[in-house]
Design a protein around this motif. Structure first.
Motif, PDB file in Angstrom:
ATOM      1  N   CYS A 163     -35.858  60.089 -11.990  1.00  0.00           N
ATOM      2  CA  CYS A 163     -35.789  58.626 -11.835  1.00  0.00           C
ATOM      3  C   CYS A 163     -34.813  58.319 -10.709  1.00  0.00           C
ATOM      4  O   CYS A 163     -33.696  58.846 -10.696  1.00  0.00           O
ATOM      5  N   HIS A 180     -31.240  54.923 -11.137  1.00  0.00           N
ATOM      6  CA  HIS A 180     -29.824  55.143 -11.453  1.00  0.00           C
ATOM      7  C   HIS A 180     -29.137  53.872 -11.964  1.00  0.00           C
ATOM      8  O   HIS A 180     -28.112  53.435 -11.430  1.00  0.00           O
ATOM      9  N   CYS A 181     -29.727  53.250 -12.969  1.00  0.00           N
ATOM     10  CA  CYS A 181     -29.145  52.030 -13.552  1.00  0.00           C
ATOM     11  C   CYS A 181     -27.759  52.341 -14.132  1.00  0.00           C
ATOM     12  O   CYS A 181     -27.547  53.408 -14.699  1.00  0.00           O
ATOM     13  N   CYS A 233     -27.140  53.896 -17.840  1.00  0.00           N
ATOM     14  CA  CYS A 233     -28.409  54.452 -18.335  1.00  0.00           C
ATOM     15  C   CYS A 233     -28.099  55.492 -19.411  1.00  0.00           C
ATOM     16  O   CYS A 233     -27.176  56.281 -19.278  1.00  0.00           O
ATOM     17  N   TRP A 240     -32.458  61.908 -14.738  1.00  0.00           N
ATOM     18  CA  TRP A 240     -32.615  61.419 -13.353  1.00  0.00           C
ATOM     19  C   TRP A 240     -33.124  62.542 -12.450  1.00  0.00           C
ATOM     20  O   TRP A 240     -33.831  62.313 -11.480  1.00  0.00           O
TER      21      TRP A 240
HETATM   22  S1  SF4 Z   1     -32.567  53.087 -17.518  1.00  0.00           S
HETATM   23 FE1  SF4 Z   1     -32.262  55.155 -16.677  1.00  0.00          FE
HETATM   24  S2  SF4 Z   1     -34.255  56.157 -16.789  1.00  0.00           S
HETATM   25 FE2  SF4 Z   1     -34.619  53.932 -17.047  1.00  0.00          FE
HETATM   26  S3  SF4 Z   1     -35.029  53.141 -14.970  1.00  0.00           S
HETATM   27 FE3  SF4 Z   1     -32.821  52.946 -15.287  1.00  0.00          FE
HETATM   28  S4  SF4 Z   1     -31.935  54.860 -14.490  1.00  0.00           S
HETATM   29 FE4  SF4 Z   1     -34.143  55.208 -14.745  1.00  0.00          FE
END
Ligand code: SF4
Length: 244
Positions: free
Chosen positions: A26, A29-30, A33, A39
């Motif tokens: 992914c 990188h919220c 998370c 990731w």
């Molecule tokens: S929450 Fe985590 S896995 Fe989901 S989109 Fe954001 S960074 Fe990606």
């Protein structure tokens, strides 16, 4: 494609009892998370034909409602190619099972208007997905105990209706009233303690509940010593399913 985990039975990611596949990789990188290890696109195990068979066998149980795709980011282009053979097989052999998919992409802007028009794989993939929950996790919009999402910006989208109408069709999760009407939410001390360290010095008993207003993040002063009414999870599930 690699995958981080297969959860079964899973009751948190969609309606009913489910098989949940957490893919790896992914780029969003919220902040905060919960699946940071996923990731990395090389995290976990290789997704093979044996993995597909394993998931199909779990889905064949009559009490399983469907498959949930999470991550990581299932709609990263590399991952779309990985999950396509699986979800095609599910819809061909087990059409009664529904498929939910969580993505950090914006359904309208990124998925419908770009990926769907530019990428053959996305076009085919969307034919097999029933529900998409879109939007990145936003810590400032986080609420405890939301149904099937971590923050209130995330939307539940009816994919097939959206494709038919050529515009996004959203559905209710069933618990929106809690924040739309700005009602204070009752949190039990143990869950509250995890998110609000300051209060630990003033509250000691696990039987004590406090009122927390998630809209403006304020804590009401009064502390109740008698047990509080729990939010009725069954009721919310019924609403989410459109039964109530
Ligand atoms: S929450 Fe985590 S896995 Fe989901 S989109 Fe954001 S960074 Fe990606």
């Amino acid at each position: 494609m690699n995958y981080a985990d297969i959860k079964y039975p899973d009751i948190q990611d969609g309606d009913g009892i489910r098989v949940a596949l957490y893919v790896s990789g992914c780029h969003f990188h919220c902040k905060e998370c919960h699946n940071k290890e996923a990731w990395d696109f090389n995290f976990g195990k290789k997704f093979t034909n044996d993995t597909i068979e394993e998931i199909m066998n779990l889905l064949k149980n009559h009490y399983v409602n469907g498959l949930s795709l999470l991550g990581g980011e299932p709609l990263e282009i590399a991952n779309q190619e990985g999950i396509l053979p699986l979800i095609k097989k599910v819809k061909e052999e087990l059409p009664e099972k529904d498929i939910w998919c969580w993505t950090g992409y914006d359904f309208e802007k990124d998925v419908l208007n770009q990926m769907y028009t530019q990428n053959k794989v996305t076009k085919e993939l969307l034919k097999y997905i029933d529900i998409i929950v879109d939007g990145q996790f936003e810590i400032e919009n986080k609420m405890e105990d939301l149904a099937f999402r971590g923050s209130t910006n995330q939307r539940k989208i009816d994919v097939q209706e959206s494709l038919k109408k050529g515009k996004m069709v959203t559905l209710k999760f069933g618990d929106e009233v809690r924040y739309e009407e700005q009602k204070p939410k009752i949190m039990y001390f143990e869950s509250f303690k995890k998110s609000e360290k300051d209060l630990t010095k003033t509250l000691e008993s696990s039987t004590i509940a406090v009122n927390f207003n998630p809209i403006n993040n304020t804590i009401e002063e009064n502390v109740f010593e008698q047990p509080r009414i729990k939010i009725k999870e069954e009721k919310e599930t019924m609403v989410a399913k459109g039964i109530d």
